[in-house]
Design an enzyme around this catalytic site. Structure first.
Site, PDB file in Angstrom:
ATOM      1  N   ASP A  37      16.478 -28.236   2.920  1.00  0.00           N
ATOM      2  CA  ASP A  37      15.631 -27.734   4.009  1.00  0.00           C
ATOM      3  C   ASP A  37      15.222 -28.901   4.889  1.00  0.00           C
ATOM      4  O   ASP A  37      15.393 -30.072   4.509  1.00  0.00           O
ATOM      5  CB  ASP A  37      14.384 -27.028   3.436  1.00  0.00           C
ATOM      6  CG  ASP A  37      13.848 -25.964   4.397  1.00  0.00           C
ATOM      7  OD1 ASP A  37      13.526 -26.313   5.554  1.00  0.00           O
ATOM      8  OD2 ASP A  37      13.766 -24.794   4.009  1.00  0.00           O
ATOM      9  N   TYR A  88      13.067 -14.399  18.911  1.00  0.00           N
ATOM     10  CA  TYR A  88      14.246 -13.638  19.350  1.00  0.00           C
ATOM     11  C   TYR A  88      14.232 -13.500  20.883  1.00  0.00           C
ATOM     12  O   TYR A  88      15.269 -13.442  21.520  1.00  0.00           O
ATOM     13  CB  TYR A  88      14.325 -12.226  18.756  1.00  0.00           C
ATOM     14  CG  TYR A  88      14.026 -12.106  17.282  1.00  0.00           C
ATOM     15  CD1 TYR A  88      14.159 -13.194  16.434  1.00  0.00           C
ATOM     16  CD2 TYR A  88      13.618 -10.896  16.733  1.00  0.00           C
ATOM     17  CE1 TYR A  88      13.876 -13.077  15.096  1.00  0.00           C
ATOM     18  CE2 TYR A  88      13.344 -10.769  15.385  1.00  0.00           C
ATOM     19  CZ  TYR A  88      13.463 -11.866  14.572  1.00  0.00           C
ATOM     20  OH  TYR A  88      13.180 -11.749  13.249  1.00  0.00           O
ATOM     21  N   TYR A 168      18.899 -10.810  17.174  1.00  0.00           N
ATOM     22  CA  TYR A 168      18.711 -11.193  15.765  1.00  0.00           C
ATOM     23  C   TYR A 168      19.340 -10.142  14.855  1.00  0.00           C
ATOM     24  O   TYR A 168      20.115 -10.454  13.945  1.00  0.00           O
ATOM     25  CB  TYR A 168      17.208 -11.333  15.491  1.00  0.00           C
ATOM     26  CG  TYR A 168      16.831 -11.499  14.046  1.00  0.00           C
ATOM     27  CD1 TYR A 168      17.146 -12.660  13.355  1.00  0.00           C
ATOM     28  CD2 TYR A 168      16.126 -10.500  13.367  1.00  0.00           C
ATOM     29  CE1 TYR A 168      16.789 -12.820  12.022  1.00  0.00           C
ATOM     30  CE2 TYR A 168      15.755 -10.643  12.040  1.00  0.00           C
ATOM     31  CZ  TYR A 168      16.088 -11.804  11.372  1.00  0.00           C
ATOM     32  OH  TYR A 168      15.726 -11.958  10.058  1.00  0.00           O
ATOM     33  N   VAL A 233      -0.038  -5.157  20.001  1.00  0.00           N
ATOM     34  CA  VAL A 233       1.077  -5.013  20.937  1.00  0.00           C
ATOM     35  C   VAL A 233       1.394  -3.519  21.084  1.00  0.00           C
ATOM     36  O   VAL A 233       1.598  -2.818  20.086  1.00  0.00           O
ATOM     37  CB  VAL A 233       2.311  -5.800  20.433  1.00  0.00           C
ATOM     38  CG1 VAL A 233       3.521  -5.532  21.315  1.00  0.00           C
ATOM     39  CG2 VAL A 233       1.991  -7.290  20.379  1.00  0.00           C
ATOM     40  N   ARG A 240       5.057  -0.564   9.527  1.00  0.00           N
ATOM     41  CA  ARG A 240       5.809  -1.441   8.636  1.00  0.00           C
ATOM     42  C   ARG A 240       5.437  -1.117   7.186  1.00  0.00           C
ATOM     43  O   ARG A 240       4.349  -0.595   6.933  1.00  0.00           O
ATOM     44  CB  ARG A 240       5.437  -2.918   8.893  1.00  0.00           C
ATOM     45  CG  ARG A 240       5.745  -3.421  10.298  1.00  0.00           C
ATOM     46  CD  ARG A 240       7.248  -3.573  10.526  1.00  0.00           C
ATOM     47  NE  ARG A 240       7.573  -4.202  11.795  1.00  0.00           N
ATOM     48  CZ  ARG A 240       7.845  -3.537  12.921  1.00  0.00           C
ATOM     49  NH1 ARG A 240       7.791  -2.202  12.960  1.00  0.00           N
ATOM     50  NH2 ARG A 240       8.168  -4.190  14.025  1.00  0.00           N
ATOM     51  N   TYR A 317      11.485  -7.776  25.219  1.00  0.00           N
ATOM     52  CA  TYR A 317      10.958  -7.362  23.919  1.00  0.00           C
ATOM     53  C   TYR A 317      11.083  -5.853  23.759  1.00  0.00           C
ATOM     54  O   TYR A 317      10.817  -5.086  24.674  1.00  0.00           O
ATOM     55  CB  TYR A 317       9.485  -7.770  23.777  1.00  0.00           C
ATOM     56  CG  TYR A 317       8.903  -7.402  22.433  1.00  0.00           C
ATOM     57  CD1 TYR A 317       9.298  -8.066  21.282  1.00  0.00           C
ATOM     58  CD2 TYR A 317       7.981  -6.358  22.304  1.00  0.00           C
ATOM     59  CE1 TYR A 317       8.791  -7.721  20.039  1.00  0.00           C
ATOM     60  CE2 TYR A 317       7.465  -6.006  21.074  1.00  0.00           C
ATOM     61  CZ  TYR A 317       7.872  -6.690  19.935  1.00  0.00           C
ATOM     62  OH  TYR A 317       7.374  -6.338  18.712  1.00  0.00           O
ATOM     63  N   ASP A 319      10.736  -2.993  20.146  1.00  0.00           N
ATOM     64  CA  ASP A 319      10.264  -3.080  18.765  1.00  0.00           C
ATOM     65  C   ASP A 319      10.952  -2.072  17.849  1.00  0.00           C
ATOM     66  O   ASP A 319      11.430  -1.038  18.307  1.00  0.00           O
ATOM     67  CB  ASP A 319       8.750  -2.822  18.766  1.00  0.00           C
ATOM     68  CG  ASP A 319       8.046  -3.457  17.596  1.00  0.00           C
ATOM     69  OD1 ASP A 319       8.726  -3.978  16.696  1.00  0.00           O
ATOM     70  OD2 ASP A 319       6.809  -3.431  17.593  1.00  0.00           O
TER      71      ASP A 319
HETATM   72  N1  UDP Z   1       2.193  -7.518  16.651  1.00  0.00           N
HETATM   73  C1  UDP Z   1       0.935  -7.241  17.144  1.00  0.00           C
HETATM   74  N2  UDP Z   1       0.073  -8.294  17.377  1.00  0.00           N
HETATM   75  C2  UDP Z   1       0.401  -9.591  17.102  1.00  0.00           C
HETATM   76  C3  UDP Z   1       1.696  -9.860  16.585  1.00  0.00           C
HETATM   77  C4  UDP Z   1       2.574  -8.804  16.374  1.00  0.00           C
HETATM   78  O1  UDP Z   1       0.574  -6.085  17.397  1.00  0.00           O
HETATM   79  O2  UDP Z   1      -0.449 -10.458  17.295  1.00  0.00           O
HETATM   80  C5  UDP Z   1       3.105  -6.394  16.321  1.00  0.00           C
HETATM   81  C6  UDP Z   1       4.557  -6.510  16.774  1.00  0.00           C
HETATM   82  O3  UDP Z   1       4.695  -6.029  18.093  1.00  0.00           O
HETATM   83  C7  UDP Z   1       5.246  -5.595  15.767  1.00  0.00           C
HETATM   84  C8  UDP Z   1       4.430  -5.793  14.483  1.00  0.00           C
HETATM   85  O4  UDP Z   1       3.185  -6.338  14.908  1.00  0.00           O
HETATM   86  O5  UDP Z   1       5.131  -4.249  16.135  1.00  0.00           O
HETATM   87  C9  UDP Z   1       5.052  -6.707  13.460  1.00  0.00           C
HETATM   88  O6  UDP Z   1       5.442  -7.902  14.072  1.00  0.00           O
HETATM   89  P1  UDP Z   1       5.824  -9.210  13.270  1.00  0.00           P
HETATM   90  O7  UDP Z   1       5.876 -10.334  14.231  1.00  0.00           O
HETATM   91  O8  UDP Z   1       4.936  -9.406  12.106  1.00  0.00           O
HETATM   92  O9  UDP Z   1       7.301  -8.976  12.708  1.00  0.00           O
HETATM   93  P2  UDP Z   1       8.312  -7.754  12.519  1.00  0.00           P
HETATM   94  O10 UDP Z   1       7.744  -6.868  11.476  1.00  0.00           O
HETATM   95  O11 UDP Z   1       8.447  -7.043  13.854  1.00  0.00           O
HETATM   96  O12 UDP Z   1       9.562  -8.423  12.099  1.00  0.00           O
END
Ligand code: UDP
Length: 369
Positions: A37, A88, A168, A233, A240, A317, A319
């Site tokens: 790494d 990304y 990605y 966002v 998730r 962007y 999602d």
């Molecule tokens: N997100 C958010 N506020 C933040 C950062 C991310 O609402 O400060 C949202 C982002 O748009 C996504 C989700 O949180 O819908 C998860 O984003 P993350 O960057 O953790 O990674 P992902 O699960 O998309 O790979």
């Protein structure tokens, strides 16, 4: 034919979040581990263990000795990745180069040396759900079946090229397809892991303490600590399934052990289907835990603020709306079951971040995992 047990494991990108926990587990299991790494901050506590060797290399450099190390090993685990959505959008070319070109180079070295490879991929390969397409006209778009992804049968749905977040997903998808083709045409032995939002100690870093773009958990922690707004966002409607790193590593460990060759040329979702949460609910949960455990007298509790995706990440962007792992395969072939529930894993992750913050311990940014 049973696959012989691996004793010597090469973990590329093993100094990151996932790699550090996996390295610990492999050492506990008696394996001899070489980690490559750029950073060793997250595994520094294991350095000194006679079974661990750490080599600082940029795997993008040429002739750093990969060929010899692959030859030395019985098994290669590839965790090298840029895996944060902020990147990304910001550096899509570099995301492609690292996640595809460099990973392919690793895979082809394994093909050449006839070594088994465990490739970390992503649940992002599945893309969006059919329920996110209004024209699909689903009767019940909320039905979880539309968001439950299975390794060998789900369709992949990605956005347009100008929504370059998907580079990605595409890079990882193509890598998976190439591994599959090597398996098909040349009998190459690989296992692919698709992680579903792993979380836990050592994830990311606080944006205010380092340059870079962490994932949502670290953004929210940073905001809570500094009484800044938690930015949702697009309203935080996307969902998730959060998976605790301990559960994730246990499943990965079983894939390493590969009982009876069960994991040969298999793809595995690793995730906790029961832990689905919207990002708004996650923000509310973290606010509540912070208020209960960490809010100092006189400190203001962060409010929630809605921002657009473009405002937060920049142009390009888009999602993933929802993704639930179907883990039937891991259950059946490996007898694995995730144990950690959402509230507990968020609290445990927050406890660790708070401890680091209070002790002024930096969690160094990594490329791996
Ligand atoms: N997100 C958010 N506020 C933040 C950062 C991310 O609402 O400060 C949202 C982002 O748009 C996504 C989700 O949180 O819908 C998860 O984003 P993350 O960057 O953790 O990674 P992902 O699960 O998309 O790979």
């Amino acid at each position: 034919m049973t696959t012989p047990k691996a004793n010597k494991i090469l973990v590329l990108g093993g100094g990151g979040f996932i790699g550090s926990h996996l390295t610990q587990r492999l050492l506990e299991g008696g394996y001899e581990v070489t980690v490559v790494d750029l950073f060793d901050g997250k595994i520094s506590e294991y350095i000194g263990d006679p079974k661990l060797k750490f080599l600082r290399h940029d795997i993008r450099a040429r002739d750093w000795g990969m060929e010899e190390l692959v030859k030395w090993s019985d098994l290669v685990i590839d965790l090298v990745a840029y895996a944060n959505p902020g990147l990304y959008v910001k550096i899509p070319l570099e995301v492609f180069r690292l996640n595809f070109t460099e990973n392919l180079h690793i895979a082809e070295t394994c093909v050449k040396q006839n070594r088994r490879l465990i490739q970390f991929s992503t649940c992002e390969v599945y893309g969006r759900t059919v329920a996110s397409i209004p024209a699909a006209g689903l009767k019940d778009p909320e039905d979880p079946k539309h968001a439950t992804f299975s390794e060998d049968s789900s369709e992949f749905i990605l956005g347009a090229v100008n929504k370059h977040r998907w580079i990605y997903s595409c890079a990882k998808q193509l890598l998976e397809r190439v591994l599959h083709a090597y398996g098909l045409e040349q009998g190459f032995n690989y296992s692919i892991i698709r992680p579903f939002n792993f979380i836990g100690p050592k994830i990311d870093f606080l944006a205010s303490e380092q340059d870079g773009i962490p994932r949502v958990f670290s953004f929210f922690m940073d905001a809570l600590i500094h009484s800044q707004p938690l930015k949702l966002v697009n309203g935080g409607v996307n969902r998730r399934c959060y998976t605790y790193i301990e559960d994730a590593v246990e499943c990965t460990y079983r894939i390493v052990e590969n009982p009876g060759g069960a994991c040969d040329r298999q793809i595995f979702n690793i995730g906790s289907p029961e832990n689905e949460v919207s990002i708004r609910q996650l923000a509310e949960l973290m606010r509540e835990i912070y208020r209960r455990k960490y809010l100092k007298p006189g400190q203001a509790l962060s409010e929630i603020e809605v921002v657009s995706g473009e405002e937060f990440y920049g142009e390009g962007y888009e999602d993933s709306d929802r993704r639930i792992p179907d883990i039937t395969k891991a259950r059946k072939l490996l007898g694995w079951e995730p144990k950690w529930k959402l509230g507990d894993l968020v609290e445990a992750s927050m406890d660790y971040q708070m401890e680091c913050h209070l002790n002024q311990r930096l969690v160094t940014q990594q490329t791996g995992g």
